[in-house]
Design an enzyme around this catalytic site. Structure first.
Site, PDB file in Angstrom:
ATOM      1  CE  LYS A 114       3.065  53.695  90.583  1.00 59.85           C
ATOM      2  NZ  LYS A 114       2.421  53.659  89.286  1.00 59.85           N
ATOM      3  CE  LYS A 206       2.793  61.240  91.827  1.00 60.27           C
ATOM      4  NZ  LYS A 206       3.107  60.673  90.507  1.00 60.27           N
ATOM      5  CE  LYS A 209      -4.023  58.061  88.198  1.00 56.75           C
ATOM      6  NZ  LYS A 209      -3.973  58.502  86.856  1.00 56.75           N
TER       7      LYS A 209
HETATM    8  P1  AMP Z   1      -0.369  59.203  86.518  1.00 51.01           P
HETATM    9  O1  AMP Z   1      -1.501  59.712  87.336  1.00 51.01           O
HETATM   10  O2  AMP Z   1       0.740  58.683  87.383  1.00 51.01           O
HETATM   11  O3  AMP Z   1      -0.757  58.274  85.414  1.00 51.01           O
HETATM   12  O4  AMP Z   1       0.238  60.471  85.812  1.00 51.01           O
HETATM   13  C1  AMP Z   1      -0.285  61.057  84.643  1.00 51.01           C
HETATM   14  C2  AMP Z   1       0.414  62.346  84.350  1.00 51.01           C
HETATM   15  O5  AMP Z   1       0.135  63.306  85.376  1.00 51.01           O
HETATM   16  C3  AMP Z   1       1.944  62.231  84.289  1.00 51.01           C
HETATM   17  O6  AMP Z   1       2.419  63.089  83.278  1.00 51.01           O
HETATM   18  C4  AMP Z   1       2.391  62.714  85.637  1.00 51.01           C
HETATM   19  O7  AMP Z   1       3.687  63.260  85.611  1.00 51.01           O
HETATM   20  C5  AMP Z   1       1.346  63.777  85.959  1.00 51.01           C
HETATM   21  N1  AMP Z   1       1.128  63.892  87.405  1.00 51.01           N
HETATM   22  C6  AMP Z   1       0.597  62.965  88.230  1.00 51.01           C
HETATM   23  N2  AMP Z   1       0.531  63.404  89.496  1.00 51.01           N
HETATM   24  C7  AMP Z   1       1.040  64.660  89.485  1.00 51.01           C
HETATM   25  C8  AMP Z   1       1.255  65.656  90.490  1.00 51.01           C
HETATM   26  N3  AMP Z   1       0.913  65.473  91.757  1.00 51.01           N
HETATM   27  N4  AMP Z   1       1.814  66.828  90.102  1.00 51.01           N
HETATM   28  C9  AMP Z   1       2.158  67.042  88.813  1.00 51.01           C
HETATM   29  N5  AMP Z   1       1.978  66.153  87.830  1.00 51.01           N
HETATM   30  C10 AMP Z   1       1.438  64.970  88.140  1.00 51.01           C
END
Ligand code: AMP
Ligand code: TRP
Length: 344
Positions: A114, A206, A209
């Site tokens: 990041k 990955k 968003k």
């Molecule tokens: P974040 O969007 O980074 O706040 O992630 C929120 C939750 O979604 C966390 O538990 C992440 O591990 C999960 N997560 C985010 N992106 C992915 C992805 N591409 N595949 C699987 N899990 C994800």
């Protein structure tokens, strides 16, 4: 010593949630609500480690709340709240900033990703992000943390912080509480297929968003036409689908689409490989689209409905924050007393 079983997880309000969030996190959260006491947090304080437009942060916080509810979380059974409404997260994070070691933080791959090349210019908050995450979990003495595998390293750090705190303050913990350990060692709850959903445009990245290309992801509130179009455009390779899992070697895009299918269908990947062995992508994509649309449609409909009533979402967060605070407050007070702060 055993701790009461308690689940904690958090999602950052930094944009529209994706299929990765849904399959990797939200859809699983609902599985735990009958088994454990669960806290699901919208981590707005983590979000501001990178710049957030205030109006968008506000809107996205309500958006993640809506996504929690649309994924089947019952606000009566679970504690659904936003991080900044419970002051103990920030207080505990400060104590943990003084427990965690700079060397530990330096190993965090998410910070490196990041902060990128401009590390000197990253916020100090981004650097200490993992100790706030440890505080989120441990201020409730949570024992189980469902997260995608991208968060495993942060969870290991939370375990290290818990252990070091227990060790550094062992004498006073024993004296005050008669316990060996004050904090539990929180465990990951990472199960099932498609733990990591990859970008539709690049199977090595990955699904996120924050990716600049909207075609790289399926958003939880995409309509059926958009989902169909994104799957049609998803990157593949010219070979037909393999007839064994080993056949995905060097074919990350194929593996990702099959993984998504398996997760949506709640089937083992091997069963999906068997069913589509030797099929062309055009055929497989048609089935995948149908499955994605039928699985996501009820969720996205509910999401849109909930987002139309921000007052309701705010009241869910307020009620949840009060319940969260009632658990965190005594743990925070005892932590302060252990550290030696006067007045605790
Ligand atoms: P974040 O969007 O980074 O706040 O992630 C929120 C939750 O979604 C966390 O538990 C992440 O591990 C999960 N997560 C985010 N992106 C992915 C992805 N591409 N595949 C699987 N899990 C994800
Ligand atoms: N860091 C997590 C993510 O980006 C979000 C998060 C913050 C979290 N605090 C948490 C997840 C505590 C689990 C437990 O996905």
């Amino acid at each position: 010593m055993s701790f009461q079983e308690r689940v904690f997880s958090g999602v950052q309000p930094t944009g529209a949630l994706t299929l990765g969030n849904y399959l990797g996190a939200l859809s699983r959260f609902a599985d735990y609500q009958d088994k454990y006491e669960c806290l699901y947090c919208v981590v707005d304080m983590h979000a501001i480690t990178l710049w957030q437009d205030p109006k968008e942060l506000h809107e996205n916080t309500l958006g993640v709340t809506a996504a929690y509810l649309a994924s089947g979380l019952d606000p009566a059974k679970n504690i659904i709240f936003n991080q900044s409404q419970v002051a103990a997260h920030a207080e505990m994070a400060w104590v943990f900033n003084c427990v965690t070691r700079i060397g530990w933080l330096n190993r965090m791959t998410q910070f490196k990703e990041k902060a990128g090349k401009h590390r000197e210019n990253a916020s100090a908050g981004l650097y200490v992000y993992p100790s706030l995450m440890a505080a989120d979990i441990l201020v409730y003495k949570a024992t189980h943390v469902p997260v995608g595998d991208d968060q495993k390293q942060h969870l290991e750090l939370a375990r290290d912080i818990a252990q070091k705190f227990n060790h550094d303050f062992a004498d006073i913990i024993r004296e005050r509480t008669n316990l060996e350990d004050f904090f539990p060692q929180p465990e990951p709850l990472i199960e099932g297929p498609a733990m990591r959903v990859m970008s539709l445009r690049d199977g090595s990245k990955k699904m996120s968003k924050s990716d600049p290309s909207d075609n790289s992801r399926i958003n939880m509130d995409d309509d059926a036409d958009t989902i169909a179009q994104k799957i049609r455009k998803a990157k593949t390779d010219p070979e037909p689908l393999p007839d064994e899992e080993a056949g995905f070697e060097g074919r990350p895009e194929a593996e990702n689409l099959v993984g998504i299918y398996a997760a949506l269908a709640q089937e083992p990947k091997l069963a999906v490989v068997d069913r589509f062995a030797g099929a062309q992508f055009s055929e497989f994509k048609k089935d995948l689209t149908e499955l994605a649309v039928t699985t996501l449609a009820p969720v996205s409909d509910e999401l849109r409905r909930l987002k139309a009533d921000p007052g309701h979402l705010e009241s869910v967060l307020k009620a949840g924050s009060e319940r969260a605070e009632a658990i965190a407050e005594p743990i925070m007070k005892e932590t302060k007393a252990i550290v030696g702060f006067v007045g605790a």
